[in-house]
Design a protein around this motif. Sequence first.
Motif: not given
Length: 541
Positions: A409-432
């Motif tokens: 899927y392709i998505a546009l997201v608006c990260p909060h200030a504490d989002s890990p995406l703003l810390d330079g993390r470019q890829q990963g896995t979420i398990s929730l």
Amino acid sequence: MAAASHLQAALRGEATEGYAIDDAFRQETAQGKMFGVLVVADESTGAIGYLAAYSGQIGGRSDQEGFVPAVFDYLQPDGYFKQHEAEISRINQSIERLESNERMKAAQDIIRQLEKTRRQTIENYRQEMKAAKARRDERRKNADLTPEETQRLTRESQFMKAELHRLKMSVSKETALEREYNAFQDDIDQLRRLRRQLSDHLQRWLFSQFNMRDKDGQEADLLTIWAHADTPTDIPPAGSGECCEPKLLQYAFTHGLRPLQMAMFWWGESPKDIIRHHLHFYPACNGKCKPILRFMLGDLLPADLNLPISSDSTNDSAATAAPQTLETVYSDSSIIAVNKPAGLLSVPGKGQCVSALTLLRRMLPHAEGPLLAHRLDMSTSGLLLAAQTESMYHALQDLFLRHRIHKTYIALVCPHADSPLLDGRQQGTISLPLSLDFLDRPRQRVDHRHGKPAVTDYEVIGRQTDADGHTILRLALRPQTGRTHQLRMHCAHAEGLHAPIVGDPLYGNLAAPRMYLHAARLVFDHPTTGRKIEIECSPDF
């Protein structure tokens, strides 16, 4: 919006007429609280003003200055509720004392070991019987077996069966320690039953005290409302009647005020399990509020209770004009993939409106079986895979169940200030793990105790800034599981990416004409030919 802004100014600590908000109040509400405003007209003078409310209690009180009071204040120290609540608390304490008894904890360990020894003793004897039977069977194969020996073998078999019965009877005898422990457990079970009975009685009593008034001056308690409402149970959920909406309307209807507009907004941190954004407006919850609102408002009720007052939100129920056909992206004699636009249901809803399935049936009048092998949320666009024969439908279903169809899927997201995406993390896995929020369907919640596993791989593939200065990231999302709203929750939740999908009507933090989530790629082995199939459909954003 003016009323909400006035209340928000008071919550921020600005000097605001009509409110007396101290530091303790602000500290508690900063942890997360729903507030509501109701614009009203005075029936006698025509003057316009607004009422304010908060859900539940703040500082253990339902009567903070500047806010409408509770429909029924059950928190009085010497009142019926508090007295009986204290009785239930005493039972809880008794249960806790019994459960923490060290002697009984040790007895439980001893009894468990004893049970294990009993089972092992019986199993050892069963193995001995099995070996003896094998020896007898081998001996019986010989033709020189005498009548006496035949009788001896039969007696041996009968004896061992009887011995097994005696052994079972022997090990099943209850020891004095077990009798004491079982009696101890019976005491705990009786206390638990008493606690449940008292809790149920107190809850029913409480619901019977919430006498809600409707627009015509008629009253009914919550038990009566639920008995006549279209709800899964005839008992209201805990906390019913304590949300902003019924409190606001109750005050208006009992003070000669005519309700004009109402809105609820979240203030402070989000809860751990569900998603709420600071200052965002939310509709009434399905489980606790809507049955009450239907009673109180009657024909004043908006046609769509899901529509928030604020234009800062979009909505899953706001469908676009239905197309007459669907774009075909891939097709062969047994499979077809189409591009579903955002705002179109995958299958017909309660109103039997146009859906991707109904359009597919028009496009494929000779197709057999259920057709659609999976679904997309109404707000999601992109690839839908369908079968043109019933056998292929079951084959595709099997591939989905075994996770052999790989989706991107392709998505546009608006990260909060504490989002890990703003810390330079470019890829990963979420398990929730996720489960349904039963009180507010179809919303999902993070549920680490009872939720079903949900895993998503993500990759940042683009970055931009919108006209208002918001950072917008473009993600590739590859779900390993297929839970309801999985991608939306994994993006939005603070334990996930904390970067909601732009335009998400349920979990989003940034409004948009649509939800920017698109099923862009499907990869699988064709069930008939075995050939690798790669289907792609680029988003229009």
